[in-house]
Design a protein around this motif. Sequence first.
Motif, short mmCIF file in Angstrom:
data_model
loop_
_atom_site.label_atom_id
_atom_site.label_comp_id
_atom_site.label_asym_id
_atom_site.label_seq_id
_atom_site.Cartn_x
_atom_site.Cartn_y
_atom_site.Cartn_z
N LEU A 75 0.53 -1.24 0.32
CA LEU A 75 0.23 -0.18 0.14
C LEU A 75 1.11 0.85 0.25
CD1 LEU A 75 -2.74 -0.86 2.48
CD2 LEU A 75 -2.92 -0.50 -0.24
N LEU A 76 2.10 0.84 0.63
CA LEU A 76 2.73 2.44 1.03
C LEU A 76 4.01 2.56 -0.26
CD1 LEU A 76 2.60 2.17 4.76
CD2 LEU A 76 1.76 3.96 3.66
N SER A 77 4.13 1.54 -0.65
CA SER A 77 4.67 1.82 -1.89
C SER A 77 4.72 2.07 -3.56
CB SER A 77 5.90 0.10 -2.25
OG SER A 77 4.48 -0.48 -2.69
N MET A 78 3.00 2.61 -3.58
CA MET A 78 2.61 3.19 -4.67
C MET A 78 3.56 4.28 -5.23
SD MET A 78 -0.32 0.97 -5.13
CE MET A 78 -1.39 -0.28 -3.89
N ASN A 79 2.75 4.54 -6.32
CA ASN A 79 3.20 5.50 -6.98
C ASN A 79 3.10 6.85 -7.12
OD1 ASN A 79 4.81 3.90 -8.92
ND2 ASN A 79 2.84 4.10 -10.25
N ARG A 80 1.95 6.98 -6.33
CA ARG A 80 1.56 7.95 -5.95
C ARG A 80 0.52 7.55 -4.50
NH1 ARG A 80 0.32 12.86 -7.15
NH2 ARG A 80 -0.48 14.67 -6.01
N ILE A 81 1.11 8.21 -3.54
CA ILE A 81 0.63 7.69 -2.01
C ILE A 81 -0.24 8.48 -1.59
CG2 ILE A 81 1.15 7.58 0.00
CD1 ILE A 81 4.08 6.92 -0.16
N PRO A 84 5.95 -6.01 19.39
CA PRO A 84 6.85 -4.68 18.82
C PRO A 84 7.13 -4.91 17.86
CG PRO A 84 6.78 -5.69 21.17
CD PRO A 84 6.14 -6.85 20.73
N ALA A 85 8.29 -5.65 17.67
CA ALA A 85 9.37 -5.72 16.22
C ALA A 85 8.27 -5.49 14.98
CB ALA A 85 9.87 -6.47 16.00
N MET A 86 6.96 -5.66 15.23
CA MET A 86 6.19 -5.42 14.17
C MET A 86 5.99 -3.79 14.07
SD MET A 86 2.99 -5.32 12.60
CE MET A 86 1.90 -5.41 13.79
N ILE A 87 5.29 -3.16 15.70
CA ILE A 87 4.49 -2.32 15.82
C ILE A 87 5.93 -1.57 14.78
CG2 ILE A 87 4.25 -0.23 17.43
CD1 ILE A 87 2.77 -2.47 18.48
N ILE A 88 7.13 -1.53 15.06
CA ILE A 88 8.00 -0.56 14.78
C ILE A 88 8.97 -1.54 13.25
CG2 ILE A 88 11.11 -1.02 14.72
CD1 ILE A 88 10.45 -1.81 18.04
N SER A 89 8.39 -2.20 12.18
CA SER A 89 8.57 -2.51 11.13
C SER A 89 7.25 -1.59 10.31
CB SER A 89 8.41 -3.68 11.21
OG SER A 89 9.47 -4.50 11.80
N VAL A 90 6.23 -1.79 10.73
CA VAL A 90 5.22 -0.68 10.59
C VAL A 90 5.36 0.75 10.47
CG1 VAL A 90 2.89 -0.22 10.65
CG2 VAL A 90 3.41 -2.50 10.97
N GLY A 91 5.92 1.08 11.61
CA GLY A 91 6.68 2.19 12.20
C GLY A 91 7.54 3.42 11.24
N HIS A 92 8.49 2.26 10.36
CA HIS A 92 9.50 2.54 9.39
C HIS A 92 8.72 2.77 8.90
CE1 HIS A 92 13.14 0.01 11.82
NE2 HIS A 92 12.02 2.36 12.50
N LEU A 93 7.99 1.40 7.65
CA LEU A 93 7.18 1.89 6.93
C LEU A 93 6.32 3.63 6.56
CD1 LEU A 93 5.42 -1.78 6.44
CD2 LEU A 93 7.82 -1.53 5.18
N LEU A 94 5.37 3.58 7.68
CA LEU A 94 5.02 4.92 7.88
C LEU A 94 5.35 6.22 7.04
CD1 LEU A 94 2.46 3.79 10.29
CD2 LEU A 94 2.24 4.07 7.54
N SER A 95 6.67 6.33 8.25
CA SER A 95 7.85 7.25 7.78
C SER A 95 8.43 7.45 6.53
CB SER A 95 9.12 6.67 9.09
OG SER A 95 8.72 6.62 10.35
N ARG A 96 9.06 5.92 5.81
CA ARG A 96 9.25 6.14 5.02
C ARG A 96 8.16 6.80 4.13
NH1 ARG A 96 12.51 0.71 4.79
NH2 ARG A 96 13.94 0.96 5.71
N ALA A 97 7.24 5.68 4.18
CA ALA A 97 6.21 6.24 3.58
C ALA A 97 5.30 7.93 3.36
CB ALA A 97 4.84 5.50 3.30
#
Length: 579
Positions: free
Chosen positions: A271-277, A349-362
């Motif tokens: 979802l967060l790797s779309m051409n246009r977020i 917690p590791a999954m939350i941190i990973s999702v947080g990284h994805l959201l930060s990059r997005a």
Amino acid sequence: MPKRPDLFPSNTLPKSGLLAGSVTGTVARVMLAIVLLSLLTTGATMFAVNASRYDAEVVNLAGSLRMQSYRLAFQLAEQGEANAQDIAQFSQTLATPAMTSLLGLTTPRELTQSYQAILDDWQRLSALLTDQPPDFFIRQVPEFVDRIDHFVYELQAFSKQKLQMMAIIAGLGLGLILLLALFAIQYSRRFIVPPLHNLLIASQQVQSRNFAVRVQEDSQNELGTLARAFNQMAEELGQSYQALEHTVEEKTHRLQEANNALKTLYDCAQLLSMNRIQAKHFSQVLGRLMQLEGFAAIRLVVEEGQGIRTEFQAGKPDENQSWHHHALKQEAQHLGTLWWQHTLPCPDPAMIISVGHLLSRALHAHQIQVQNEQLLLMEERATIARELHDSLAQALSYLKIQLTLLKRQLATSPESANGVIDDIDQGLSQAYRQLRELLNTFRLSVKPGKLGDALNDMLNGLRNQTNASILLHNQLPSIQLTAQQQIHLLHLTREAVINAIKHARAQTITVECVQQENHVLVNIADDGQGFNPDHSKTAHYGLTIMNERAESLGGQLTITSAPGEGCQIQLKFALQSTG
């Protein structure tokens, strides 16, 4: 799912009989008795056989004594004297080992006395054979033969008695052995086979994961000890199996949670790797997280600075429950915060941190994307303004001057105004044509990764405007060209081909796009009438725009032409680094 063991006591197998004492001791004693009886029977039989080894010989020798007595009597009656050799044979027969064995301790007393009586009679009669008249011995022979017959009868009776005794001993021994064997079989059937059968059934039930099965353990022998050990083993196996099953269920649950977490991360990354977020993508990410176990509510707060905040929320928050948070940062820039309320079990917690990284990059990519779009929009507007200024604005300025001149001539010399009107008409036609070209230029589009298709589409539109043959040789990899580079390349190529169509009167126009090492080389050549680049004003505006596009690409534009030799326009610029 494996069947859970039934732990109720109904699985206790029935009693198989109680017996105190050692089973192995009982069996050993029975076997020892059988062996002893076998030895005794065999020994007695061997002793009887040994005692009877001379029976047949003694009976034969005793029988021969009767014939020998008659032979001596016959010799005395016929010859008047007995043969000395026959007398000696008679004595030897009485003294043979078989006959003397009758003097042993195992011989009945009556038989020994009979034998001794024959010896005494023979000793008395043998002396009369030579000293007395023959009639004396002949008269004694019947009585002597009767005694020998009695002796033979006693020998036969003694032999028969020994055979009977041997048969009795053998029969008695075999009978006792048979009784012991029957006892052993009955003992095994009552006290050994049933417990072992119960243990076998219980073992099969344990093999079928019924660890609640139990066997009776009342016996005080080895089977009772084995039953108690089996019951203890079954109980420990049941506990171990339950613990193992619980561990497997827990591991399986964790694997499922890990699989769901990975799938969630994959979906979020998609979802967060779309051409246009867009904003809906963040809401979809939160909705996907809510499908995981442990989340009660999730809130994403995007901060743009100066107090500007955007919130996305999924789930129903509990006012009485505290919030947990994870800061979203990218390159030391605070982009927002991910808040959540959880239930039990807690989310990973590791999954939350990973999702947080994805959201930060997005979020960071979204900001970069917006900035790039703004830059592209500003650049495109500048290009439009520049091209309007260099084409349509110049034409309108020219028309304005011609209109002023027309007004003056109408006021002073109306008859000479027709020439100015013709110039204005030509200027309007040229301005209209330039406006159409600009509109066509602005409508150019590039499909993702399809530069060759875009070149073909663009040239197909130009082929309808000329009788010249327009050829295309494209070997450029689209993946190494940015969208901006492809747009500039398309515009520049189109401008060059239009100039060739308008002014060159060419028969063939060739467009060649190739890669030379780390550079892009674009050649647009025609076989038209050519021109002097230093003096030509025909394509003044178009050449200026092409030079500006070449500078935007960081490249160089080279124009080679001469009157009557056609024209070649070459664009060369460096590819973006792939390292």
